[in-house]
Design a protein around this motif. Structure first.
Motif, PDB file in Angstrom:
ATOM      1  N   LYS A  91      19.626  24.041  50.782  1.00 34.06           N
ATOM      2  CA  LYS A  91      19.346  22.600  50.649  1.00 34.06           C
ATOM      3  C   LYS A  91      18.738  22.270  49.282  1.00 34.06           C
ATOM      4  O   LYS A  91      17.761  21.514  49.175  1.00 34.06           O
ATOM      5  N   ASP A  92      19.317  22.860  48.242  1.00 35.36           N
ATOM      6  CA  ASP A  92      18.831  22.644  46.878  1.00 35.36           C
ATOM      7  C   ASP A  92      19.538  21.498  46.173  1.00 35.36           C
ATOM      8  O   ASP A  92      19.387  21.322  44.961  1.00 35.36           O
ATOM      9  N   ILE A  93      20.314  20.708  46.911  1.00 38.56           N
ATOM     10  CA  ILE A  93      21.099  19.631  46.295  1.00 38.56           C
ATOM     11  C   ILE A  93      20.666  18.288  46.878  1.00 38.56           C
ATOM     12  O   ILE A  93      20.613  18.114  48.099  1.00 38.56           O
ATOM     13  N   GLN A  94      20.369  17.357  45.986  1.00 31.36           N
ATOM     14  CA  GLN A  94      20.040  15.997  46.411  1.00 31.36           C
ATOM     15  C   GLN A  94      21.063  15.043  45.799  1.00 31.36           C
ATOM     16  O   GLN A  94      21.159  14.908  44.574  1.00 31.36           O
ATOM     17  N   ILE A  95      21.855  14.389  46.658  1.00 34.60           N
ATOM     18  CA  ILE A  95      22.843  13.416  46.200  1.00 34.60           C
ATOM     19  C   ILE A  95      22.106  12.111  45.893  1.00 34.60           C
ATOM     20  O   ILE A  95      21.505  11.493  46.773  1.00 34.60           O
ATOM     21  N   VAL A  96      22.162  11.672  44.635  1.00 36.22           N
ATOM     22  CA  VAL A  96      21.476  10.453  44.200  1.00 36.22           C
ATOM     23  C   VAL A  96      22.381   9.242  44.368  1.00 36.22           C
ATOM     24  O   VAL A  96      21.930   8.158  44.760  1.00 36.22           O
TER      25      VAL A  96
ATOM     26  N   ALA B  14      23.993  13.831  41.249  1.00 32.25           N
ATOM     27  CA  ALA B  14      23.172  14.700  42.096  1.00 32.25           C
ATOM     28  C   ALA B  14      22.156  15.450  41.249  1.00 32.25           C
ATOM     29  O   ALA B  14      22.361  15.674  40.043  1.00 32.25           O
TER      30      ALA B  14
ATOM     31  N   VAL C 123      20.276  19.107  41.232  1.00 41.82           N
ATOM     32  CA  VAL C 123      20.405  20.442  41.812  1.00 41.82           C
ATOM     33  C   VAL C 123      19.253  21.312  41.325  1.00 41.82           C
ATOM     34  O   VAL C 123      19.023  21.417  40.115  1.00 41.82           O
ATOM     35  N   LYS C 124      18.568  21.945  42.250  1.00 45.50           N
ATOM     36  CA  LYS C 124      17.442  22.808  41.908  1.00 45.50           C
ATOM     37  C   LYS C 124      17.927  24.125  41.327  1.00 45.50           C
ATOM     38  O   LYS C 124      18.795  24.784  41.885  1.00 45.50           O
TER      39      LYS C 124
ATOM     40  N   LYS D  36      21.047  17.999  36.377  1.00 42.03           N
ATOM     41  CA  LYS D  36      21.705  16.761  36.778  1.00 42.03           C
ATOM     42  C   LYS D  36      23.214  16.954  36.710  1.00 42.03           C
ATOM     43  O   LYS D  36      23.753  17.377  35.693  1.00 42.03           O
TER      44      LYS D  36
END
Length: 441
Positions: free
Chosen positions: A382-387, A396, A398-399, A406
């Protein structure tokens, strides 16, 4: 990375009886059902001299290396079916791909089975091939045949061989490059010989281009709108052995002008040789197939197609969709997926795909792509955040390792702030961050 190892239960053999050359190509594969087949083909070669020269060229490629990987003895893959045979392989560095397409008129015999397997090209066999003269008769068996007269004077022994993982990955990539190529130049036998006579000596650094002026092809260090780039131009010497007998050579180039391929035409066969962008870059590391691996292909589809299609059979997605009531969009995805895992080859002359059964298990292919594995790990963690995700535009965060990247994807481009994308700008496939975002977005 561990290569795939297995044992040949016998070796390829050559005998000569009453003036007839008898060749038995021993085979081995990771697929048990295929490995149990005693013989794929049994018959005669209608153009034995040309075939022998092409096989010798193929063997020269698979025993060569132009990068940091030392040359080692590797055995080619042969596909038998649809009344033709295809022999293919890579150089040890994986930067040169070679395929011999033997048309139906090049072989006269019986196809006992359809499939793909590795065959043993050992030194005694290659020495025998080099001794074949014009007008001689040659019989051929791919796999062991129950008629033992051929091998009665030869003792069989077990031989351990290695199918390099670079080859497996290369098979999933090279046809994607071929499908992106267009014909640029055609040269006759005389023009080809004249061109190769001007081939620079030694190991050459920098780009060279093949260009045509006043009906004559030549090498140049300067690019022109109609020239073809040859990365690692010294690799062309692999073709020198067949120049005296070739009818013509067609030169193809990819749309990004990075890769090229030469198709050598003979009356009853073709030999294709494709070159990666540079001598130090192999097809296996380019990552071109990754974008088509973002969606998994159900195993039952693969098993179903293996039963439906024969090795070397032309793959017509439109007809398959109509005959099997498959949605065209689904068929497009299926074609991309099959191509990305090596089940489809590409014929430059016919401009279509052909089906290829593989001598190794398909799950092995996915396990050999570290960027794909790392992308799945980013998703699992769960290292991805869709912006943002609207109208085909995706952003997105991504960690990464102590940093956040980005990722921006739209219809025309895809970008990432990571070091991989900065270094290669997408020329060696997408990075794991873009891949992961595409898989979930």
């Amino acid at each position: 990375m561990t290569d795939l190892q297995y044992d040949y239960q016998s070796v390829s053999t050559h005998t000569k009886t009453n003036g007839i050359h008898n060749l038995v190509l021993a085979h081995q594969t990771e697929i048990e059902t295929v490995n149990s087949i005693p013989c794929f083909f049994w018959g005669t070669l209608t153009e034995p001299y040309t075939t022998a020269k092409c096989w010798a060229t193929l063997a020269k490629v698979v025993r060569s290396s132009f990068g940091p990987v030392p040359p080692s003895l590797r055995d080619p893959i042969v596909s038998a079916g649809a009344e033709r045979m295809r022999f293919e392989g890579f150089s040890s560095c994986n930067g040169v791909y070679v395929r011999l397409d033997m048309k139906p008129e090049a072989i006269d015999g019986e196809f006992i089975a359809s499939g793909t397997t590795n065959v043993d090209f050992n030194d005694p066999l290659l020495n025998a091939l080099n001794a074949i003269q014009k007008g001689e008769k040659v019989t051929l068996a791919v796999g062991q045949q129950e008629v033992q007269v051929i091998t009665a004077k030869t003792s069989a022994s077990e031989k351990k061989v290695t199918l390099p993982t670079r080859w497996i990955k290369g098979l999933t990539s090279v046809q994607l490059y071929l499908a992106d190529m267009d014909l640029k130049l055609e040269v006759s036998r005389l023009q080809a010989i004249q061109l190769f006579q001007s081939l620079p000596k030694g190991t050459i650094k920098g780009d060279f281009f093949i260009t045509k002026r006043a009906g004559k092809c030549m090498f140049s260090t300067l690019a022109t709108p109609d020239s073809v780039r040859i990365g690692g131009v010294q690799r062309l010497r692999l073709l020198e052995g067949i120049l005296p007998i070739v009818e013509k050579i067609s030169i193809y180039e990819s749309s990004d002008k990075q890769t090229c391929a030469l198709v050598c035409d003979f009356p009853k066969m073709q030999l294709l040789m494709a070159f990666s962008p540079d001598a130090y870059r192999g097809f296996s590391g380019e990552g071109k197939a990754l974008e088509n691996m973002t969606q998994s292909l159900p195993e039952e589809w693969i098993f179903g197609l293996n039963k439906l299609l024969k090795s070397n059979e032309a793959f017509d997605p439109t007809m398959l969709a109509i005959e099997n009531d498959i949605d065209f969009g689904t068929m497009d995805h299926l074609t991309s997926s099959l191509s990305s895992i090596g089940l489809l080859g590409y014929d430059l002359t016919e401009r279509n795909h052909f089906y290829r059964q593989l001598p190794f298990k398909t799950e092995r292919i996915l396990s050999l792509n570290p960027r794909l594995k790392n992308a799945k790990k980013l998703i699992d963690n769960k290292d991805i955040q869709i912006v943002a995700n609207t109208n085909g535009h995706v952003e997105a965060i991504v960690k990464g390792s102590g940093v956040f990247h980005k990722v921006t994807i739209d219809a025309k481009s895809q970008r990432c702030t990571c070091d991989w994308f900065t270094a290669y700008q997408g020329k060696r496939g997408i990075c794991k961050h873009i891949l992961a975002v595409k898989m979930i977005a």
